[in-house]
Design an enzyme around this catalytic site. Structure first.
Site, short mmCIF file in Angstrom:
data_model
loop_
_atom_site.label_atom_id
_atom_site.label_comp_id
_atom_site.label_asym_id
_atom_site.label_seq_id
_atom_site.Cartn_x
_atom_site.Cartn_y
_atom_site.Cartn_z
N GLN A 61 14.86 7.81 24.32
CA GLN A 61 14.94 7.30 25.69
C GLN A 61 13.58 7.39 26.40
O GLN A 61 13.16 6.44 27.07
CB GLN A 61 16.00 8.11 26.46
CG GLN A 61 16.35 7.55 27.82
CD GLN A 61 17.11 6.23 27.73
OE1 GLN A 61 17.75 5.95 26.72
NE2 GLN A 61 17.01 5.43 28.76
N ILE A 62 12.91 8.50 26.22
CA ILE A 62 11.61 8.70 26.88
C ILE A 62 10.59 7.66 26.38
O ILE A 62 9.76 7.17 27.14
CB ILE A 62 11.09 10.14 26.63
CG1 ILE A 62 11.94 11.14 27.43
CG2 ILE A 62 9.62 10.27 26.99
CD1 ILE A 62 11.69 12.60 27.06
N HIS A 63 10.69 7.32 25.09
CA HIS A 63 9.75 6.34 24.53
C HIS A 63 10.15 4.90 24.86
O HIS A 63 9.41 3.97 24.52
CB HIS A 63 9.64 6.53 23.02
CG HIS A 63 8.78 7.69 22.63
ND1 HIS A 63 9.21 8.99 22.70
CD2 HIS A 63 7.50 7.75 22.19
CE1 HIS A 63 8.23 9.79 22.30
NE2 HIS A 63 7.18 9.07 22.00
N GLY A 64 11.32 4.71 25.49
CA GLY A 64 11.75 3.36 25.84
C GLY A 64 11.90 2.48 24.60
O GLY A 64 12.33 2.96 23.55
N GLY A 65 11.51 1.22 24.72
CA GLY A 65 11.63 0.28 23.60
C GLY A 65 10.85 0.73 22.38
O GLY A 65 11.26 0.49 21.25
N GLU B 82 26.59 18.89 4.82
CA GLU B 82 26.70 20.37 4.82
C GLU B 82 27.76 20.86 5.81
O GLU B 82 27.58 21.88 6.47
CB GLU B 82 25.34 21.01 5.13
CG GLU B 82 24.25 20.72 4.11
CD GLU B 82 24.50 21.36 2.76
OE1 GLU B 82 25.26 22.36 2.72
OE2 GLU B 82 23.96 20.86 1.76
#
Ligand SMILES: Cc1cc2nc3c(=O)[nH]c(=O)nc-3n(C[C@H](O)[C@H](O)[C@H](O)COP(=O)(O)OP(=O)(O)OC[C@H]3O[C@@H](n4cnc5c(N)ncnc54)[C@H](O)[C@@H]3O)c2cc1C
Length: 113
Positions: A67-71, A94
């Site tokens: 989300q922080i990095h966007g696209g 596991e």
């Protein structure tokens, strides 16, 4: 918006939560390992709690990172999308999240597994 994304308080709050929850997951995992190192028999409930919680926080943290990095977080030009998939698998292999919760609940109820 003419400034680094990390200067926004909303992003700083995400980073604070991500770091805090990762540290909590790490400590739960270390506690589980420490009990085994101390020579006791493996603590089933603690191991399941560590596995379930660390997996959950890994997914939550990687999701926030996307989300922080966007696209740029979504496309595979960068490693962030892979971090998300790598985190997600920890809820599946596991011992899935659902099975870990079953183990925790049964131990809580004194029923064992
Ligand atoms: C990349 C990858 C690597 C893997 N590596 C290994 C490996 O090295 N060794 C190995 O042995 N296996 C490995 N696996 C298999 C992995 O352990 C299984 O995928 C995992 O145990 C889930 O089993 P399943 O896929 O058959 O899902 P299913 O058992 O069909 O479960 C599907 C969903 O239903 C839920 N579910 C199932 N039973 C219950 C129940 N009683 N109550 C509530 N919910 C339930 C599960 O939690 C899950 O969400 C790997 C899988 C992947 C994707």
């Amino acid at each position: 918006f003419g400034r680094p994304i990390g200067d926004f308080q909303a992003i700083q709050h995400k980073l604070a939560d991500m770091y805090t929850e990762t540290e909590a997951a790490r400590n739960l995992t270390y506690k589980s390992a420490w009990e085994v190192d101390e020579g006791g028999s493996p603590n089933t409930m603690l191991a399941s709690m560590a596995k379930e919680y660390a997996s959950r926080i890994a997914v939550k943290t990687a999701n926030e990172a996307v989300q922080i990095h966007g696209g740029s977080g979504y496309v595979n030009d960068f490693d962030v999308e892979r971090f998300y998939r790598d985190a997600k698998i920890t809820q599946i292999y596991e011992g899935t999240t659902e099975i870990q919760k079953m183990i925790i609940a049964r131990e809580l109820q004194g029923k064992g597994f």
